[in-house]
Scaffold this motif. Structure first.
Motif, PDB file in Angstrom:
ATOM      1  N   VAL A 292       0.522  51.758   4.470  1.00  0.00           N
ATOM      2  CA  VAL A 292      -0.149  50.488   4.173  1.00  0.00           C
ATOM      3  C   VAL A 292      -0.429  50.385   2.680  1.00  0.00           C
ATOM      4  CG1 VAL A 292      -2.351  49.276   4.424  1.00  0.00           C
ATOM      5  CG2 VAL A 292      -1.173  50.149   6.451  1.00  0.00           C
ATOM      6  N   GLU A 423       0.304  52.725  12.916  1.00  0.00           N
ATOM      7  CA  GLU A 423      -0.465  52.663  11.673  1.00  0.00           C
ATOM      8  C   GLU A 423      -0.760  51.219  11.282  1.00  0.00           C
ATOM      9  OE1 GLU A 423       0.094  53.944   6.949  1.00  0.00           O
ATOM     10  OE2 GLU A 423       1.312  54.881   8.494  1.00  0.00           O
ATOM     11  N   TYR A 427      -4.451  49.426  11.068  1.00  0.00           N
ATOM     12  CA  TYR A 427      -4.911  48.800   9.826  1.00  0.00           C
ATOM     13  C   TYR A 427      -5.335  47.356  10.069  1.00  0.00           C
ATOM     14  CZ  TYR A 427      -4.762  46.757   5.142  1.00  0.00           C
ATOM     15  OH  TYR A 427      -5.066  46.081   3.991  1.00  0.00           O
ATOM     16  N   GLN A 430      -8.868  46.710  11.283  1.00  0.00           N
ATOM     17  CA  GLN A 430     -10.008  47.034  10.437  1.00  0.00           C
ATOM     18  C   GLN A 430     -10.593  45.779   9.780  1.00  0.00           C
ATOM     19  OE1 GLN A 430     -11.067  50.249  10.493  1.00  0.00           O
ATOM     20  NE2 GLN A 430      -9.325  50.542  11.884  1.00  0.00           N
TER      21      GLN A 430
END
Length: 442
Positions: A292, A423, A427, A430
């Motif tokens: 990211v 992943e 992300y 969040q």
């Protein structure tokens, strides 16, 4: 001089080595090791040390967990920071299954396979990475609020460069391990450094990247510093790249990128290799910029390439051809960052370039203008595309690129893709401080 089992045994006795680290890399590029006493040296050198592959990222399921470490004897080295009486050496290994078949998820094996394909075409890939990283004061226990007490910039020295002593100690340690270091210096951002080692065969350079990252982190702690190869740790300053200088040599060791009859002394093969990278770059970006955070570096105005183009000397495009010629003729790919697994990154670059040679591809015209200053309209007029803007876009491009499954094989392809998709999902779930500041009062 070739390293043999006999020469290793002599060194172990002479240096009173007590342990050997058998090292390998998981699919995402994390270095792993099994520490084995030298009393097991016969099992070590004969590839009989086993480990649980089900506990390693991207490897196998628990019901098929036994894996075997087969050392590459040419990678034997003593770790200079491990003092007596517990002196330690290391061997980098290929991973095999218990039936001695190579494990299809071993990143080093994937690069070796790509090198073998190049060899069938009469080529060897030489790679010279430029490794950038940050050294922060170790008082930064809160990694969300990193302390910047270094005012140095590009090529500055002490007292502005507060990491110079640590960087020099890192270089000496690497030299003690056999590295040919060409240069080291403070980079453009505060606390940022670069170490460049001499080019070598791709697999050797990938090994060197993994070793350098370990040495940097170990030596940094001895100077009260913490090292990070995170591509973009701080907003508003340059991120860390892993620019890779690339050339192909033939079976006689001649640089096939050099052609004295060409206007720029650059061969047709070199241009085809460039064309292959340009054709496939969107699809392989996930392997070159796999996190990211990678895409926080790949933004305009911070010297990282975001546009797909090539040039001579001009540093703003994705690929440039540095000034050196004859044996120094090479191209520089500027998009990779140090969070990449170097084995997968170099394999992807090599496979893309070879595809350009096989298909006799022609690159677009080299650009002279500074891409950072061109308007979007001007870039479109010149046929300049853009790299994926975030991890999600890179994942989508990866899935659309047929080359990747052939490059990685079904096993590694599926496991790498699954890890990256997880992943990206994690992300996206969040809530970041920027969002709180921006939207709390809507």
């Amino acid at each position: 001089m070739a390293i043999t089992k006999e020469s290793i045994l002599k060194i172990l006795e002479k240096e009173s080595i007590r342990f050997i680290y058998l090292q390998f890399t998981d699919l995402l590029g994390t270095l792993k090791a099994v520490s084995v006493p030298v009393t097991e040296i016969d099992n070590i050198l004969n590839g009989k040390v086993m480990f649980d592959g089900s506990s390693v990222q991207g490897f196998v399921r628990i019901e098929e967990s036994d894996m075997v470490l087969v050392p590459d004897l040419s990678t034997f080295a003593i770790l200079p920071w491990k003092d007596s009486p517990k002196k330690v050496a290391r061997l980098i290994c290929f991973v095999h299954r218990p039936d001695n078949e190579p494990f299809e998820g071993d990143p080093r094996r994937i690069l070796r396979r790509a090198e073998e394909e190049a060899s069938k075409m009469g080529f060897t890939l030489n790679a010279g990475p430029e490794m950038e990283f940050f050294l922060f004061p170790d008082g930064n226990h809160n990694k969300h609020d990193l302390l910047l007490d270094d005012t140095a910039s590009y090529f500055d020295l002490e007292p502005l460069d507060k990491g110079e002593d640590a960087r020099q100690s890192i270089v000496v340690t690497l030299q003690d391990m056999g590295f040919n270091i060409e240069a080291s210096h403070h980079e453009a951002a505060p606390h940022q450094h670069e170490i460049d080692f001499r080019y070598d065969r791709a697999i050797v350079s990938a090994d060197n990247v993994m070793t350098l990252k370990t040495v940097v982190k170990v030596i940094a702690t001895r100077f009260g510093l913490q090292a990070t190869f995170m591509p973009k740790p701080i907003l508003g300053i340059n991120g860390s790249g892993m620019h890779v200088h690339l050339s192909l040599s033939d079976k006689e060791g001649r640089n096939v990128f050099y052609d004295p009859s060409d206007e720029h002394e650059l061969s047709i093969i070199a241009k085809q290799f460039i064309a292959g990278i340009i054709k496939h770059i969107k699809g392989i970006t996930l392997l070159l910029n796999p996190t990211v955070n990678s895409y926080k570096r790949l933004v305009p105005h911070h010297e990282a390439p975001v546009n797909i183009a090539w040039s001579f000397s001009n540093r703003s495009p994705l690929i440039r051809v540095p000034a050196g010629r004859q044996n120094g003729t090479r191209i520089e790919l500027r998009s990779p960052d140090p969070s990449a697994n170097p084995y997968l990154a170099f394999a992807a670059i090599l496979t893309a370039g070879l595809d350009g040679i096989r298909k006799n591809l022609t690159p677009p015209p080299a650009l002279v203008d500074n891409l950072y200053e061109m308007t979007e309209e001007e870039r479109q007029r010149n046929g300049v595309g853009s790299l994926p803007a975030d991890l999600g876009s890179a994942i989508a491009a990866f899935k659309e690129e047929p080359l990747n499954r052939k490059l990685l094989g079904d096993f590694a392809y599926s496991n790498f893709l699954k890890a990256k998709e997880m992943e990206w999902i994690e992300y996206r779930k969040q809530v970041h401080p920027w969002e709180i500041d921006r939207y709390f009062n809507v």
